[in-house]
Design a protein around this motif. Structure first.
Motif, PDB file in Angstrom:
ATOM      1  N   LEU A 200      45.887  28.399  37.144  1.00 26.05           N
ATOM      2  CA  LEU A 200      45.571  29.086  38.386  1.00 26.05           C
ATOM      3  C   LEU A 200      44.718  28.207  39.296  1.00 26.05           C
ATOM      4  N   GLN A 201      45.137  28.073  40.538  1.00 23.48           N
ATOM      5  CA  GLN A 201      44.360  27.354  41.527  1.00 23.48           C
ATOM      6  C   GLN A 201      43.318  28.294  42.130  1.00 23.48           C
ATOM      7  N   PRO A 202      42.197  27.762  42.596  1.00 23.80           N
ATOM      8  CA  PRO A 202      41.145  28.604  43.184  1.00 23.80           C
ATOM      9  C   PRO A 202      41.653  29.510  44.301  1.00 23.80           C
ATOM     10  N   ALA A 203      42.605  29.025  45.096  1.00 25.92           N
ATOM     11  CA  ALA A 203      43.114  29.828  46.212  1.00 25.92           C
ATOM     12  C   ALA A 203      43.790  31.098  45.711  1.00 25.92           C
ATOM     13  N   LEU A 204      44.482  31.029  44.563  1.00 23.97           N
ATOM     14  CA  LEU A 204      45.143  32.210  44.020  1.00 23.97           C
ATOM     15  C   LEU A 204      44.131  33.217  43.482  1.00 23.97           C
ATOM     16  N   ILE A 205      43.067  32.716  42.870  1.00 29.69           N
ATOM     17  CA  ILE A 205      42.017  33.608  42.393  1.00 29.69           C
ATOM     18  C   ILE A 205      41.366  34.319  43.579  1.00 29.69           C
TER      19      ILE A 205
ATOM     20  N   LEU B 127      42.732  34.937  46.391  1.00 29.69           N
ATOM     21  CA  LEU B 127      43.707  35.887  46.910  1.00 29.69           C
ATOM     22  C   LEU B 127      43.667  37.196  46.141  1.00 29.69           C
ATOM     23  N   MET B 128      43.603  37.112  44.815  1.00 26.15           N
ATOM     24  CA  MET B 128      43.535  38.325  43.992  1.00 26.15           C
ATOM     25  C   MET B 128      42.221  39.073  44.205  1.00 26.15           C
ATOM     26  N   MET B 129      41.139  38.323  44.398  1.00 27.72           N
ATOM     27  CA  MET B 129      39.840  38.949  44.617  1.00 27.72           C
ATOM     28  C   MET B 129      39.766  39.661  45.971  1.00 27.72           C
ATOM     29  N   SER B 130      40.626  39.259  46.899  1.00 28.20           N
ATOM     30  CA  SER B 130      40.637  39.893  48.224  1.00 28.20           C
ATOM     31  C   SER B 130      41.666  41.015  48.318  1.00 28.20           C
TER      32      SER B 130
ATOM     33  N   TYR C  28      41.405  47.758  41.427  1.00 25.37           N
ATOM     34  CA  TYR C  28      41.812  47.465  40.055  1.00 25.37           C
ATOM     35  C   TYR C  28      42.210  45.999  39.910  1.00 25.37           C
ATOM     36  N   VAL C  29      42.984  45.484  40.858  1.00 25.82           N
ATOM     37  CA  VAL C  29      43.386  44.073  40.818  1.00 25.82           C
ATOM     38  C   VAL C  29      42.164  43.177  40.943  1.00 25.82           C
TER      39      VAL C  29
ATOM     40  N   PHE D 298      40.266  40.156  37.975  1.00 25.09           N
ATOM     41  CA  PHE D 298      39.966  38.748  38.192  1.00 25.09           C
ATOM     42  C   PHE D 298      38.479  38.462  38.352  1.00 25.09           C
ATOM     43  N   ILE D 299      37.645  39.466  38.100  1.00 23.18           N
ATOM     44  CA  ILE D 299      36.208  39.243  38.135  1.00 23.18           C
ATOM     45  C   ILE D 299      35.816  38.301  36.996  1.00 23.18           C
ATOM     46  N   ASN D 300      34.957  37.366  37.300  1.00 23.95           N
ATOM     47  CA  ASN D 300      34.459  36.389  36.325  1.00 23.95           C
ATOM     48  C   ASN D 300      35.539  35.428  35.834  1.00 23.95           C
TER      49      ASN D 300
END
Length: 223
Positions: free
Chosen positions: A177-182, A184-187, A192-193, A197-199
């Protein structure tokens, strides 16, 4: 990137589901407050096709680990207990697969360690990995290097010999996983999503990373 995100979503959803089930089972039961939990043992099944790639390598590696667990707890420990208790028992012969596991996971000379080293070098190719593996593992039990093709190697698993083609090994092992994808999921608008991806730290290696400073797809199969 697409495959890495799909794998991350599946993994974290599955982990979340098992965690929720265990939390519900660990609640107080009467006055005993007994701790209960559930676990899942997913036996992949040994794979041997006409063309065997990184996916088959990981699946067969997982099966080697399961076989080791079976040998240790069903044969070694049980038979040792029978002997200690003086039970009239005829020893059962079994094949120990520790040498094969060592070939795969030993550090820094196992197949996975050599593959991880190849993933660090930005310009490394599947051919480079194959050459390194064939050179460093020559003569090691359970490893074979057929004359053709040069980008292949053979592992003698407990279930039989499998020839792997290294095409795609390096890219598949870098499937992180690239930082940009993480981000994206955090936003995501779904809370629930976001919680899934927390932590979760970015796993994209830096150009100067060492083999021990980042995890790979192959590392995820180590148990």
């Amino acid at each position: 990137a697409r495959d890495a995100l799909a794998k991350a979503l599946y993994t974290r959803l599955f982990t979340c589901l098992v965690t929720r089930i265990n939390q519900s089972l660990s609640s107080a039961v009467g006055d005993s407050r007994a701790l209960r939990k559930t676990s899942v043992l997913d036996i992949f099944g040994f794979e041997f096709f006409s063309v065997n790639r990184f996916e088959q390598f990981c699946i067969n590696y997982a099966n080697e680990k399961l076989q080791q667990y079976f040998v240790d707890f069903v044969f070694k420990l049980e038979q040792a207990e029978y002997v200690a208790e003086g039970i009239d028992w005829q020893q059962v012969e079994f094949k120990d697969n520790r040498e094969c596991l060592s070939l795969i996971e030993a550090k820094p000379t196992g197949v996975l360690a050599i593959l991880n080293e190849a993933c660090i070098a930005p310009a490394a190719s599947d051919h480079d990995f194959a050459c390194q593996a064939r050179e460093k593992l020559a003569g090691i039990p359970h490893f074979g290097a057929p004359k053709m093709p040069h980008t292949s190697f053979v592992i003698e698993h407990y279930a039989g010999q499998v020839m792997y083609t290294t095409d795609g090994f390096v890219d598949a092992n870098r499937d992180l996983l690239q930082p940009a994808l993480i981000d994206l999921m955090m936003s995501s608008q779904s809370r629930y999503v976001q919680e899934l991806f927390i932590n979760l730290e970015p796993t994209e290696p830096s150009p100067h990373a060492s083999s021990s400073s980042f995890s790979t797809s192959g590392d995820a199969h180590e148990m």
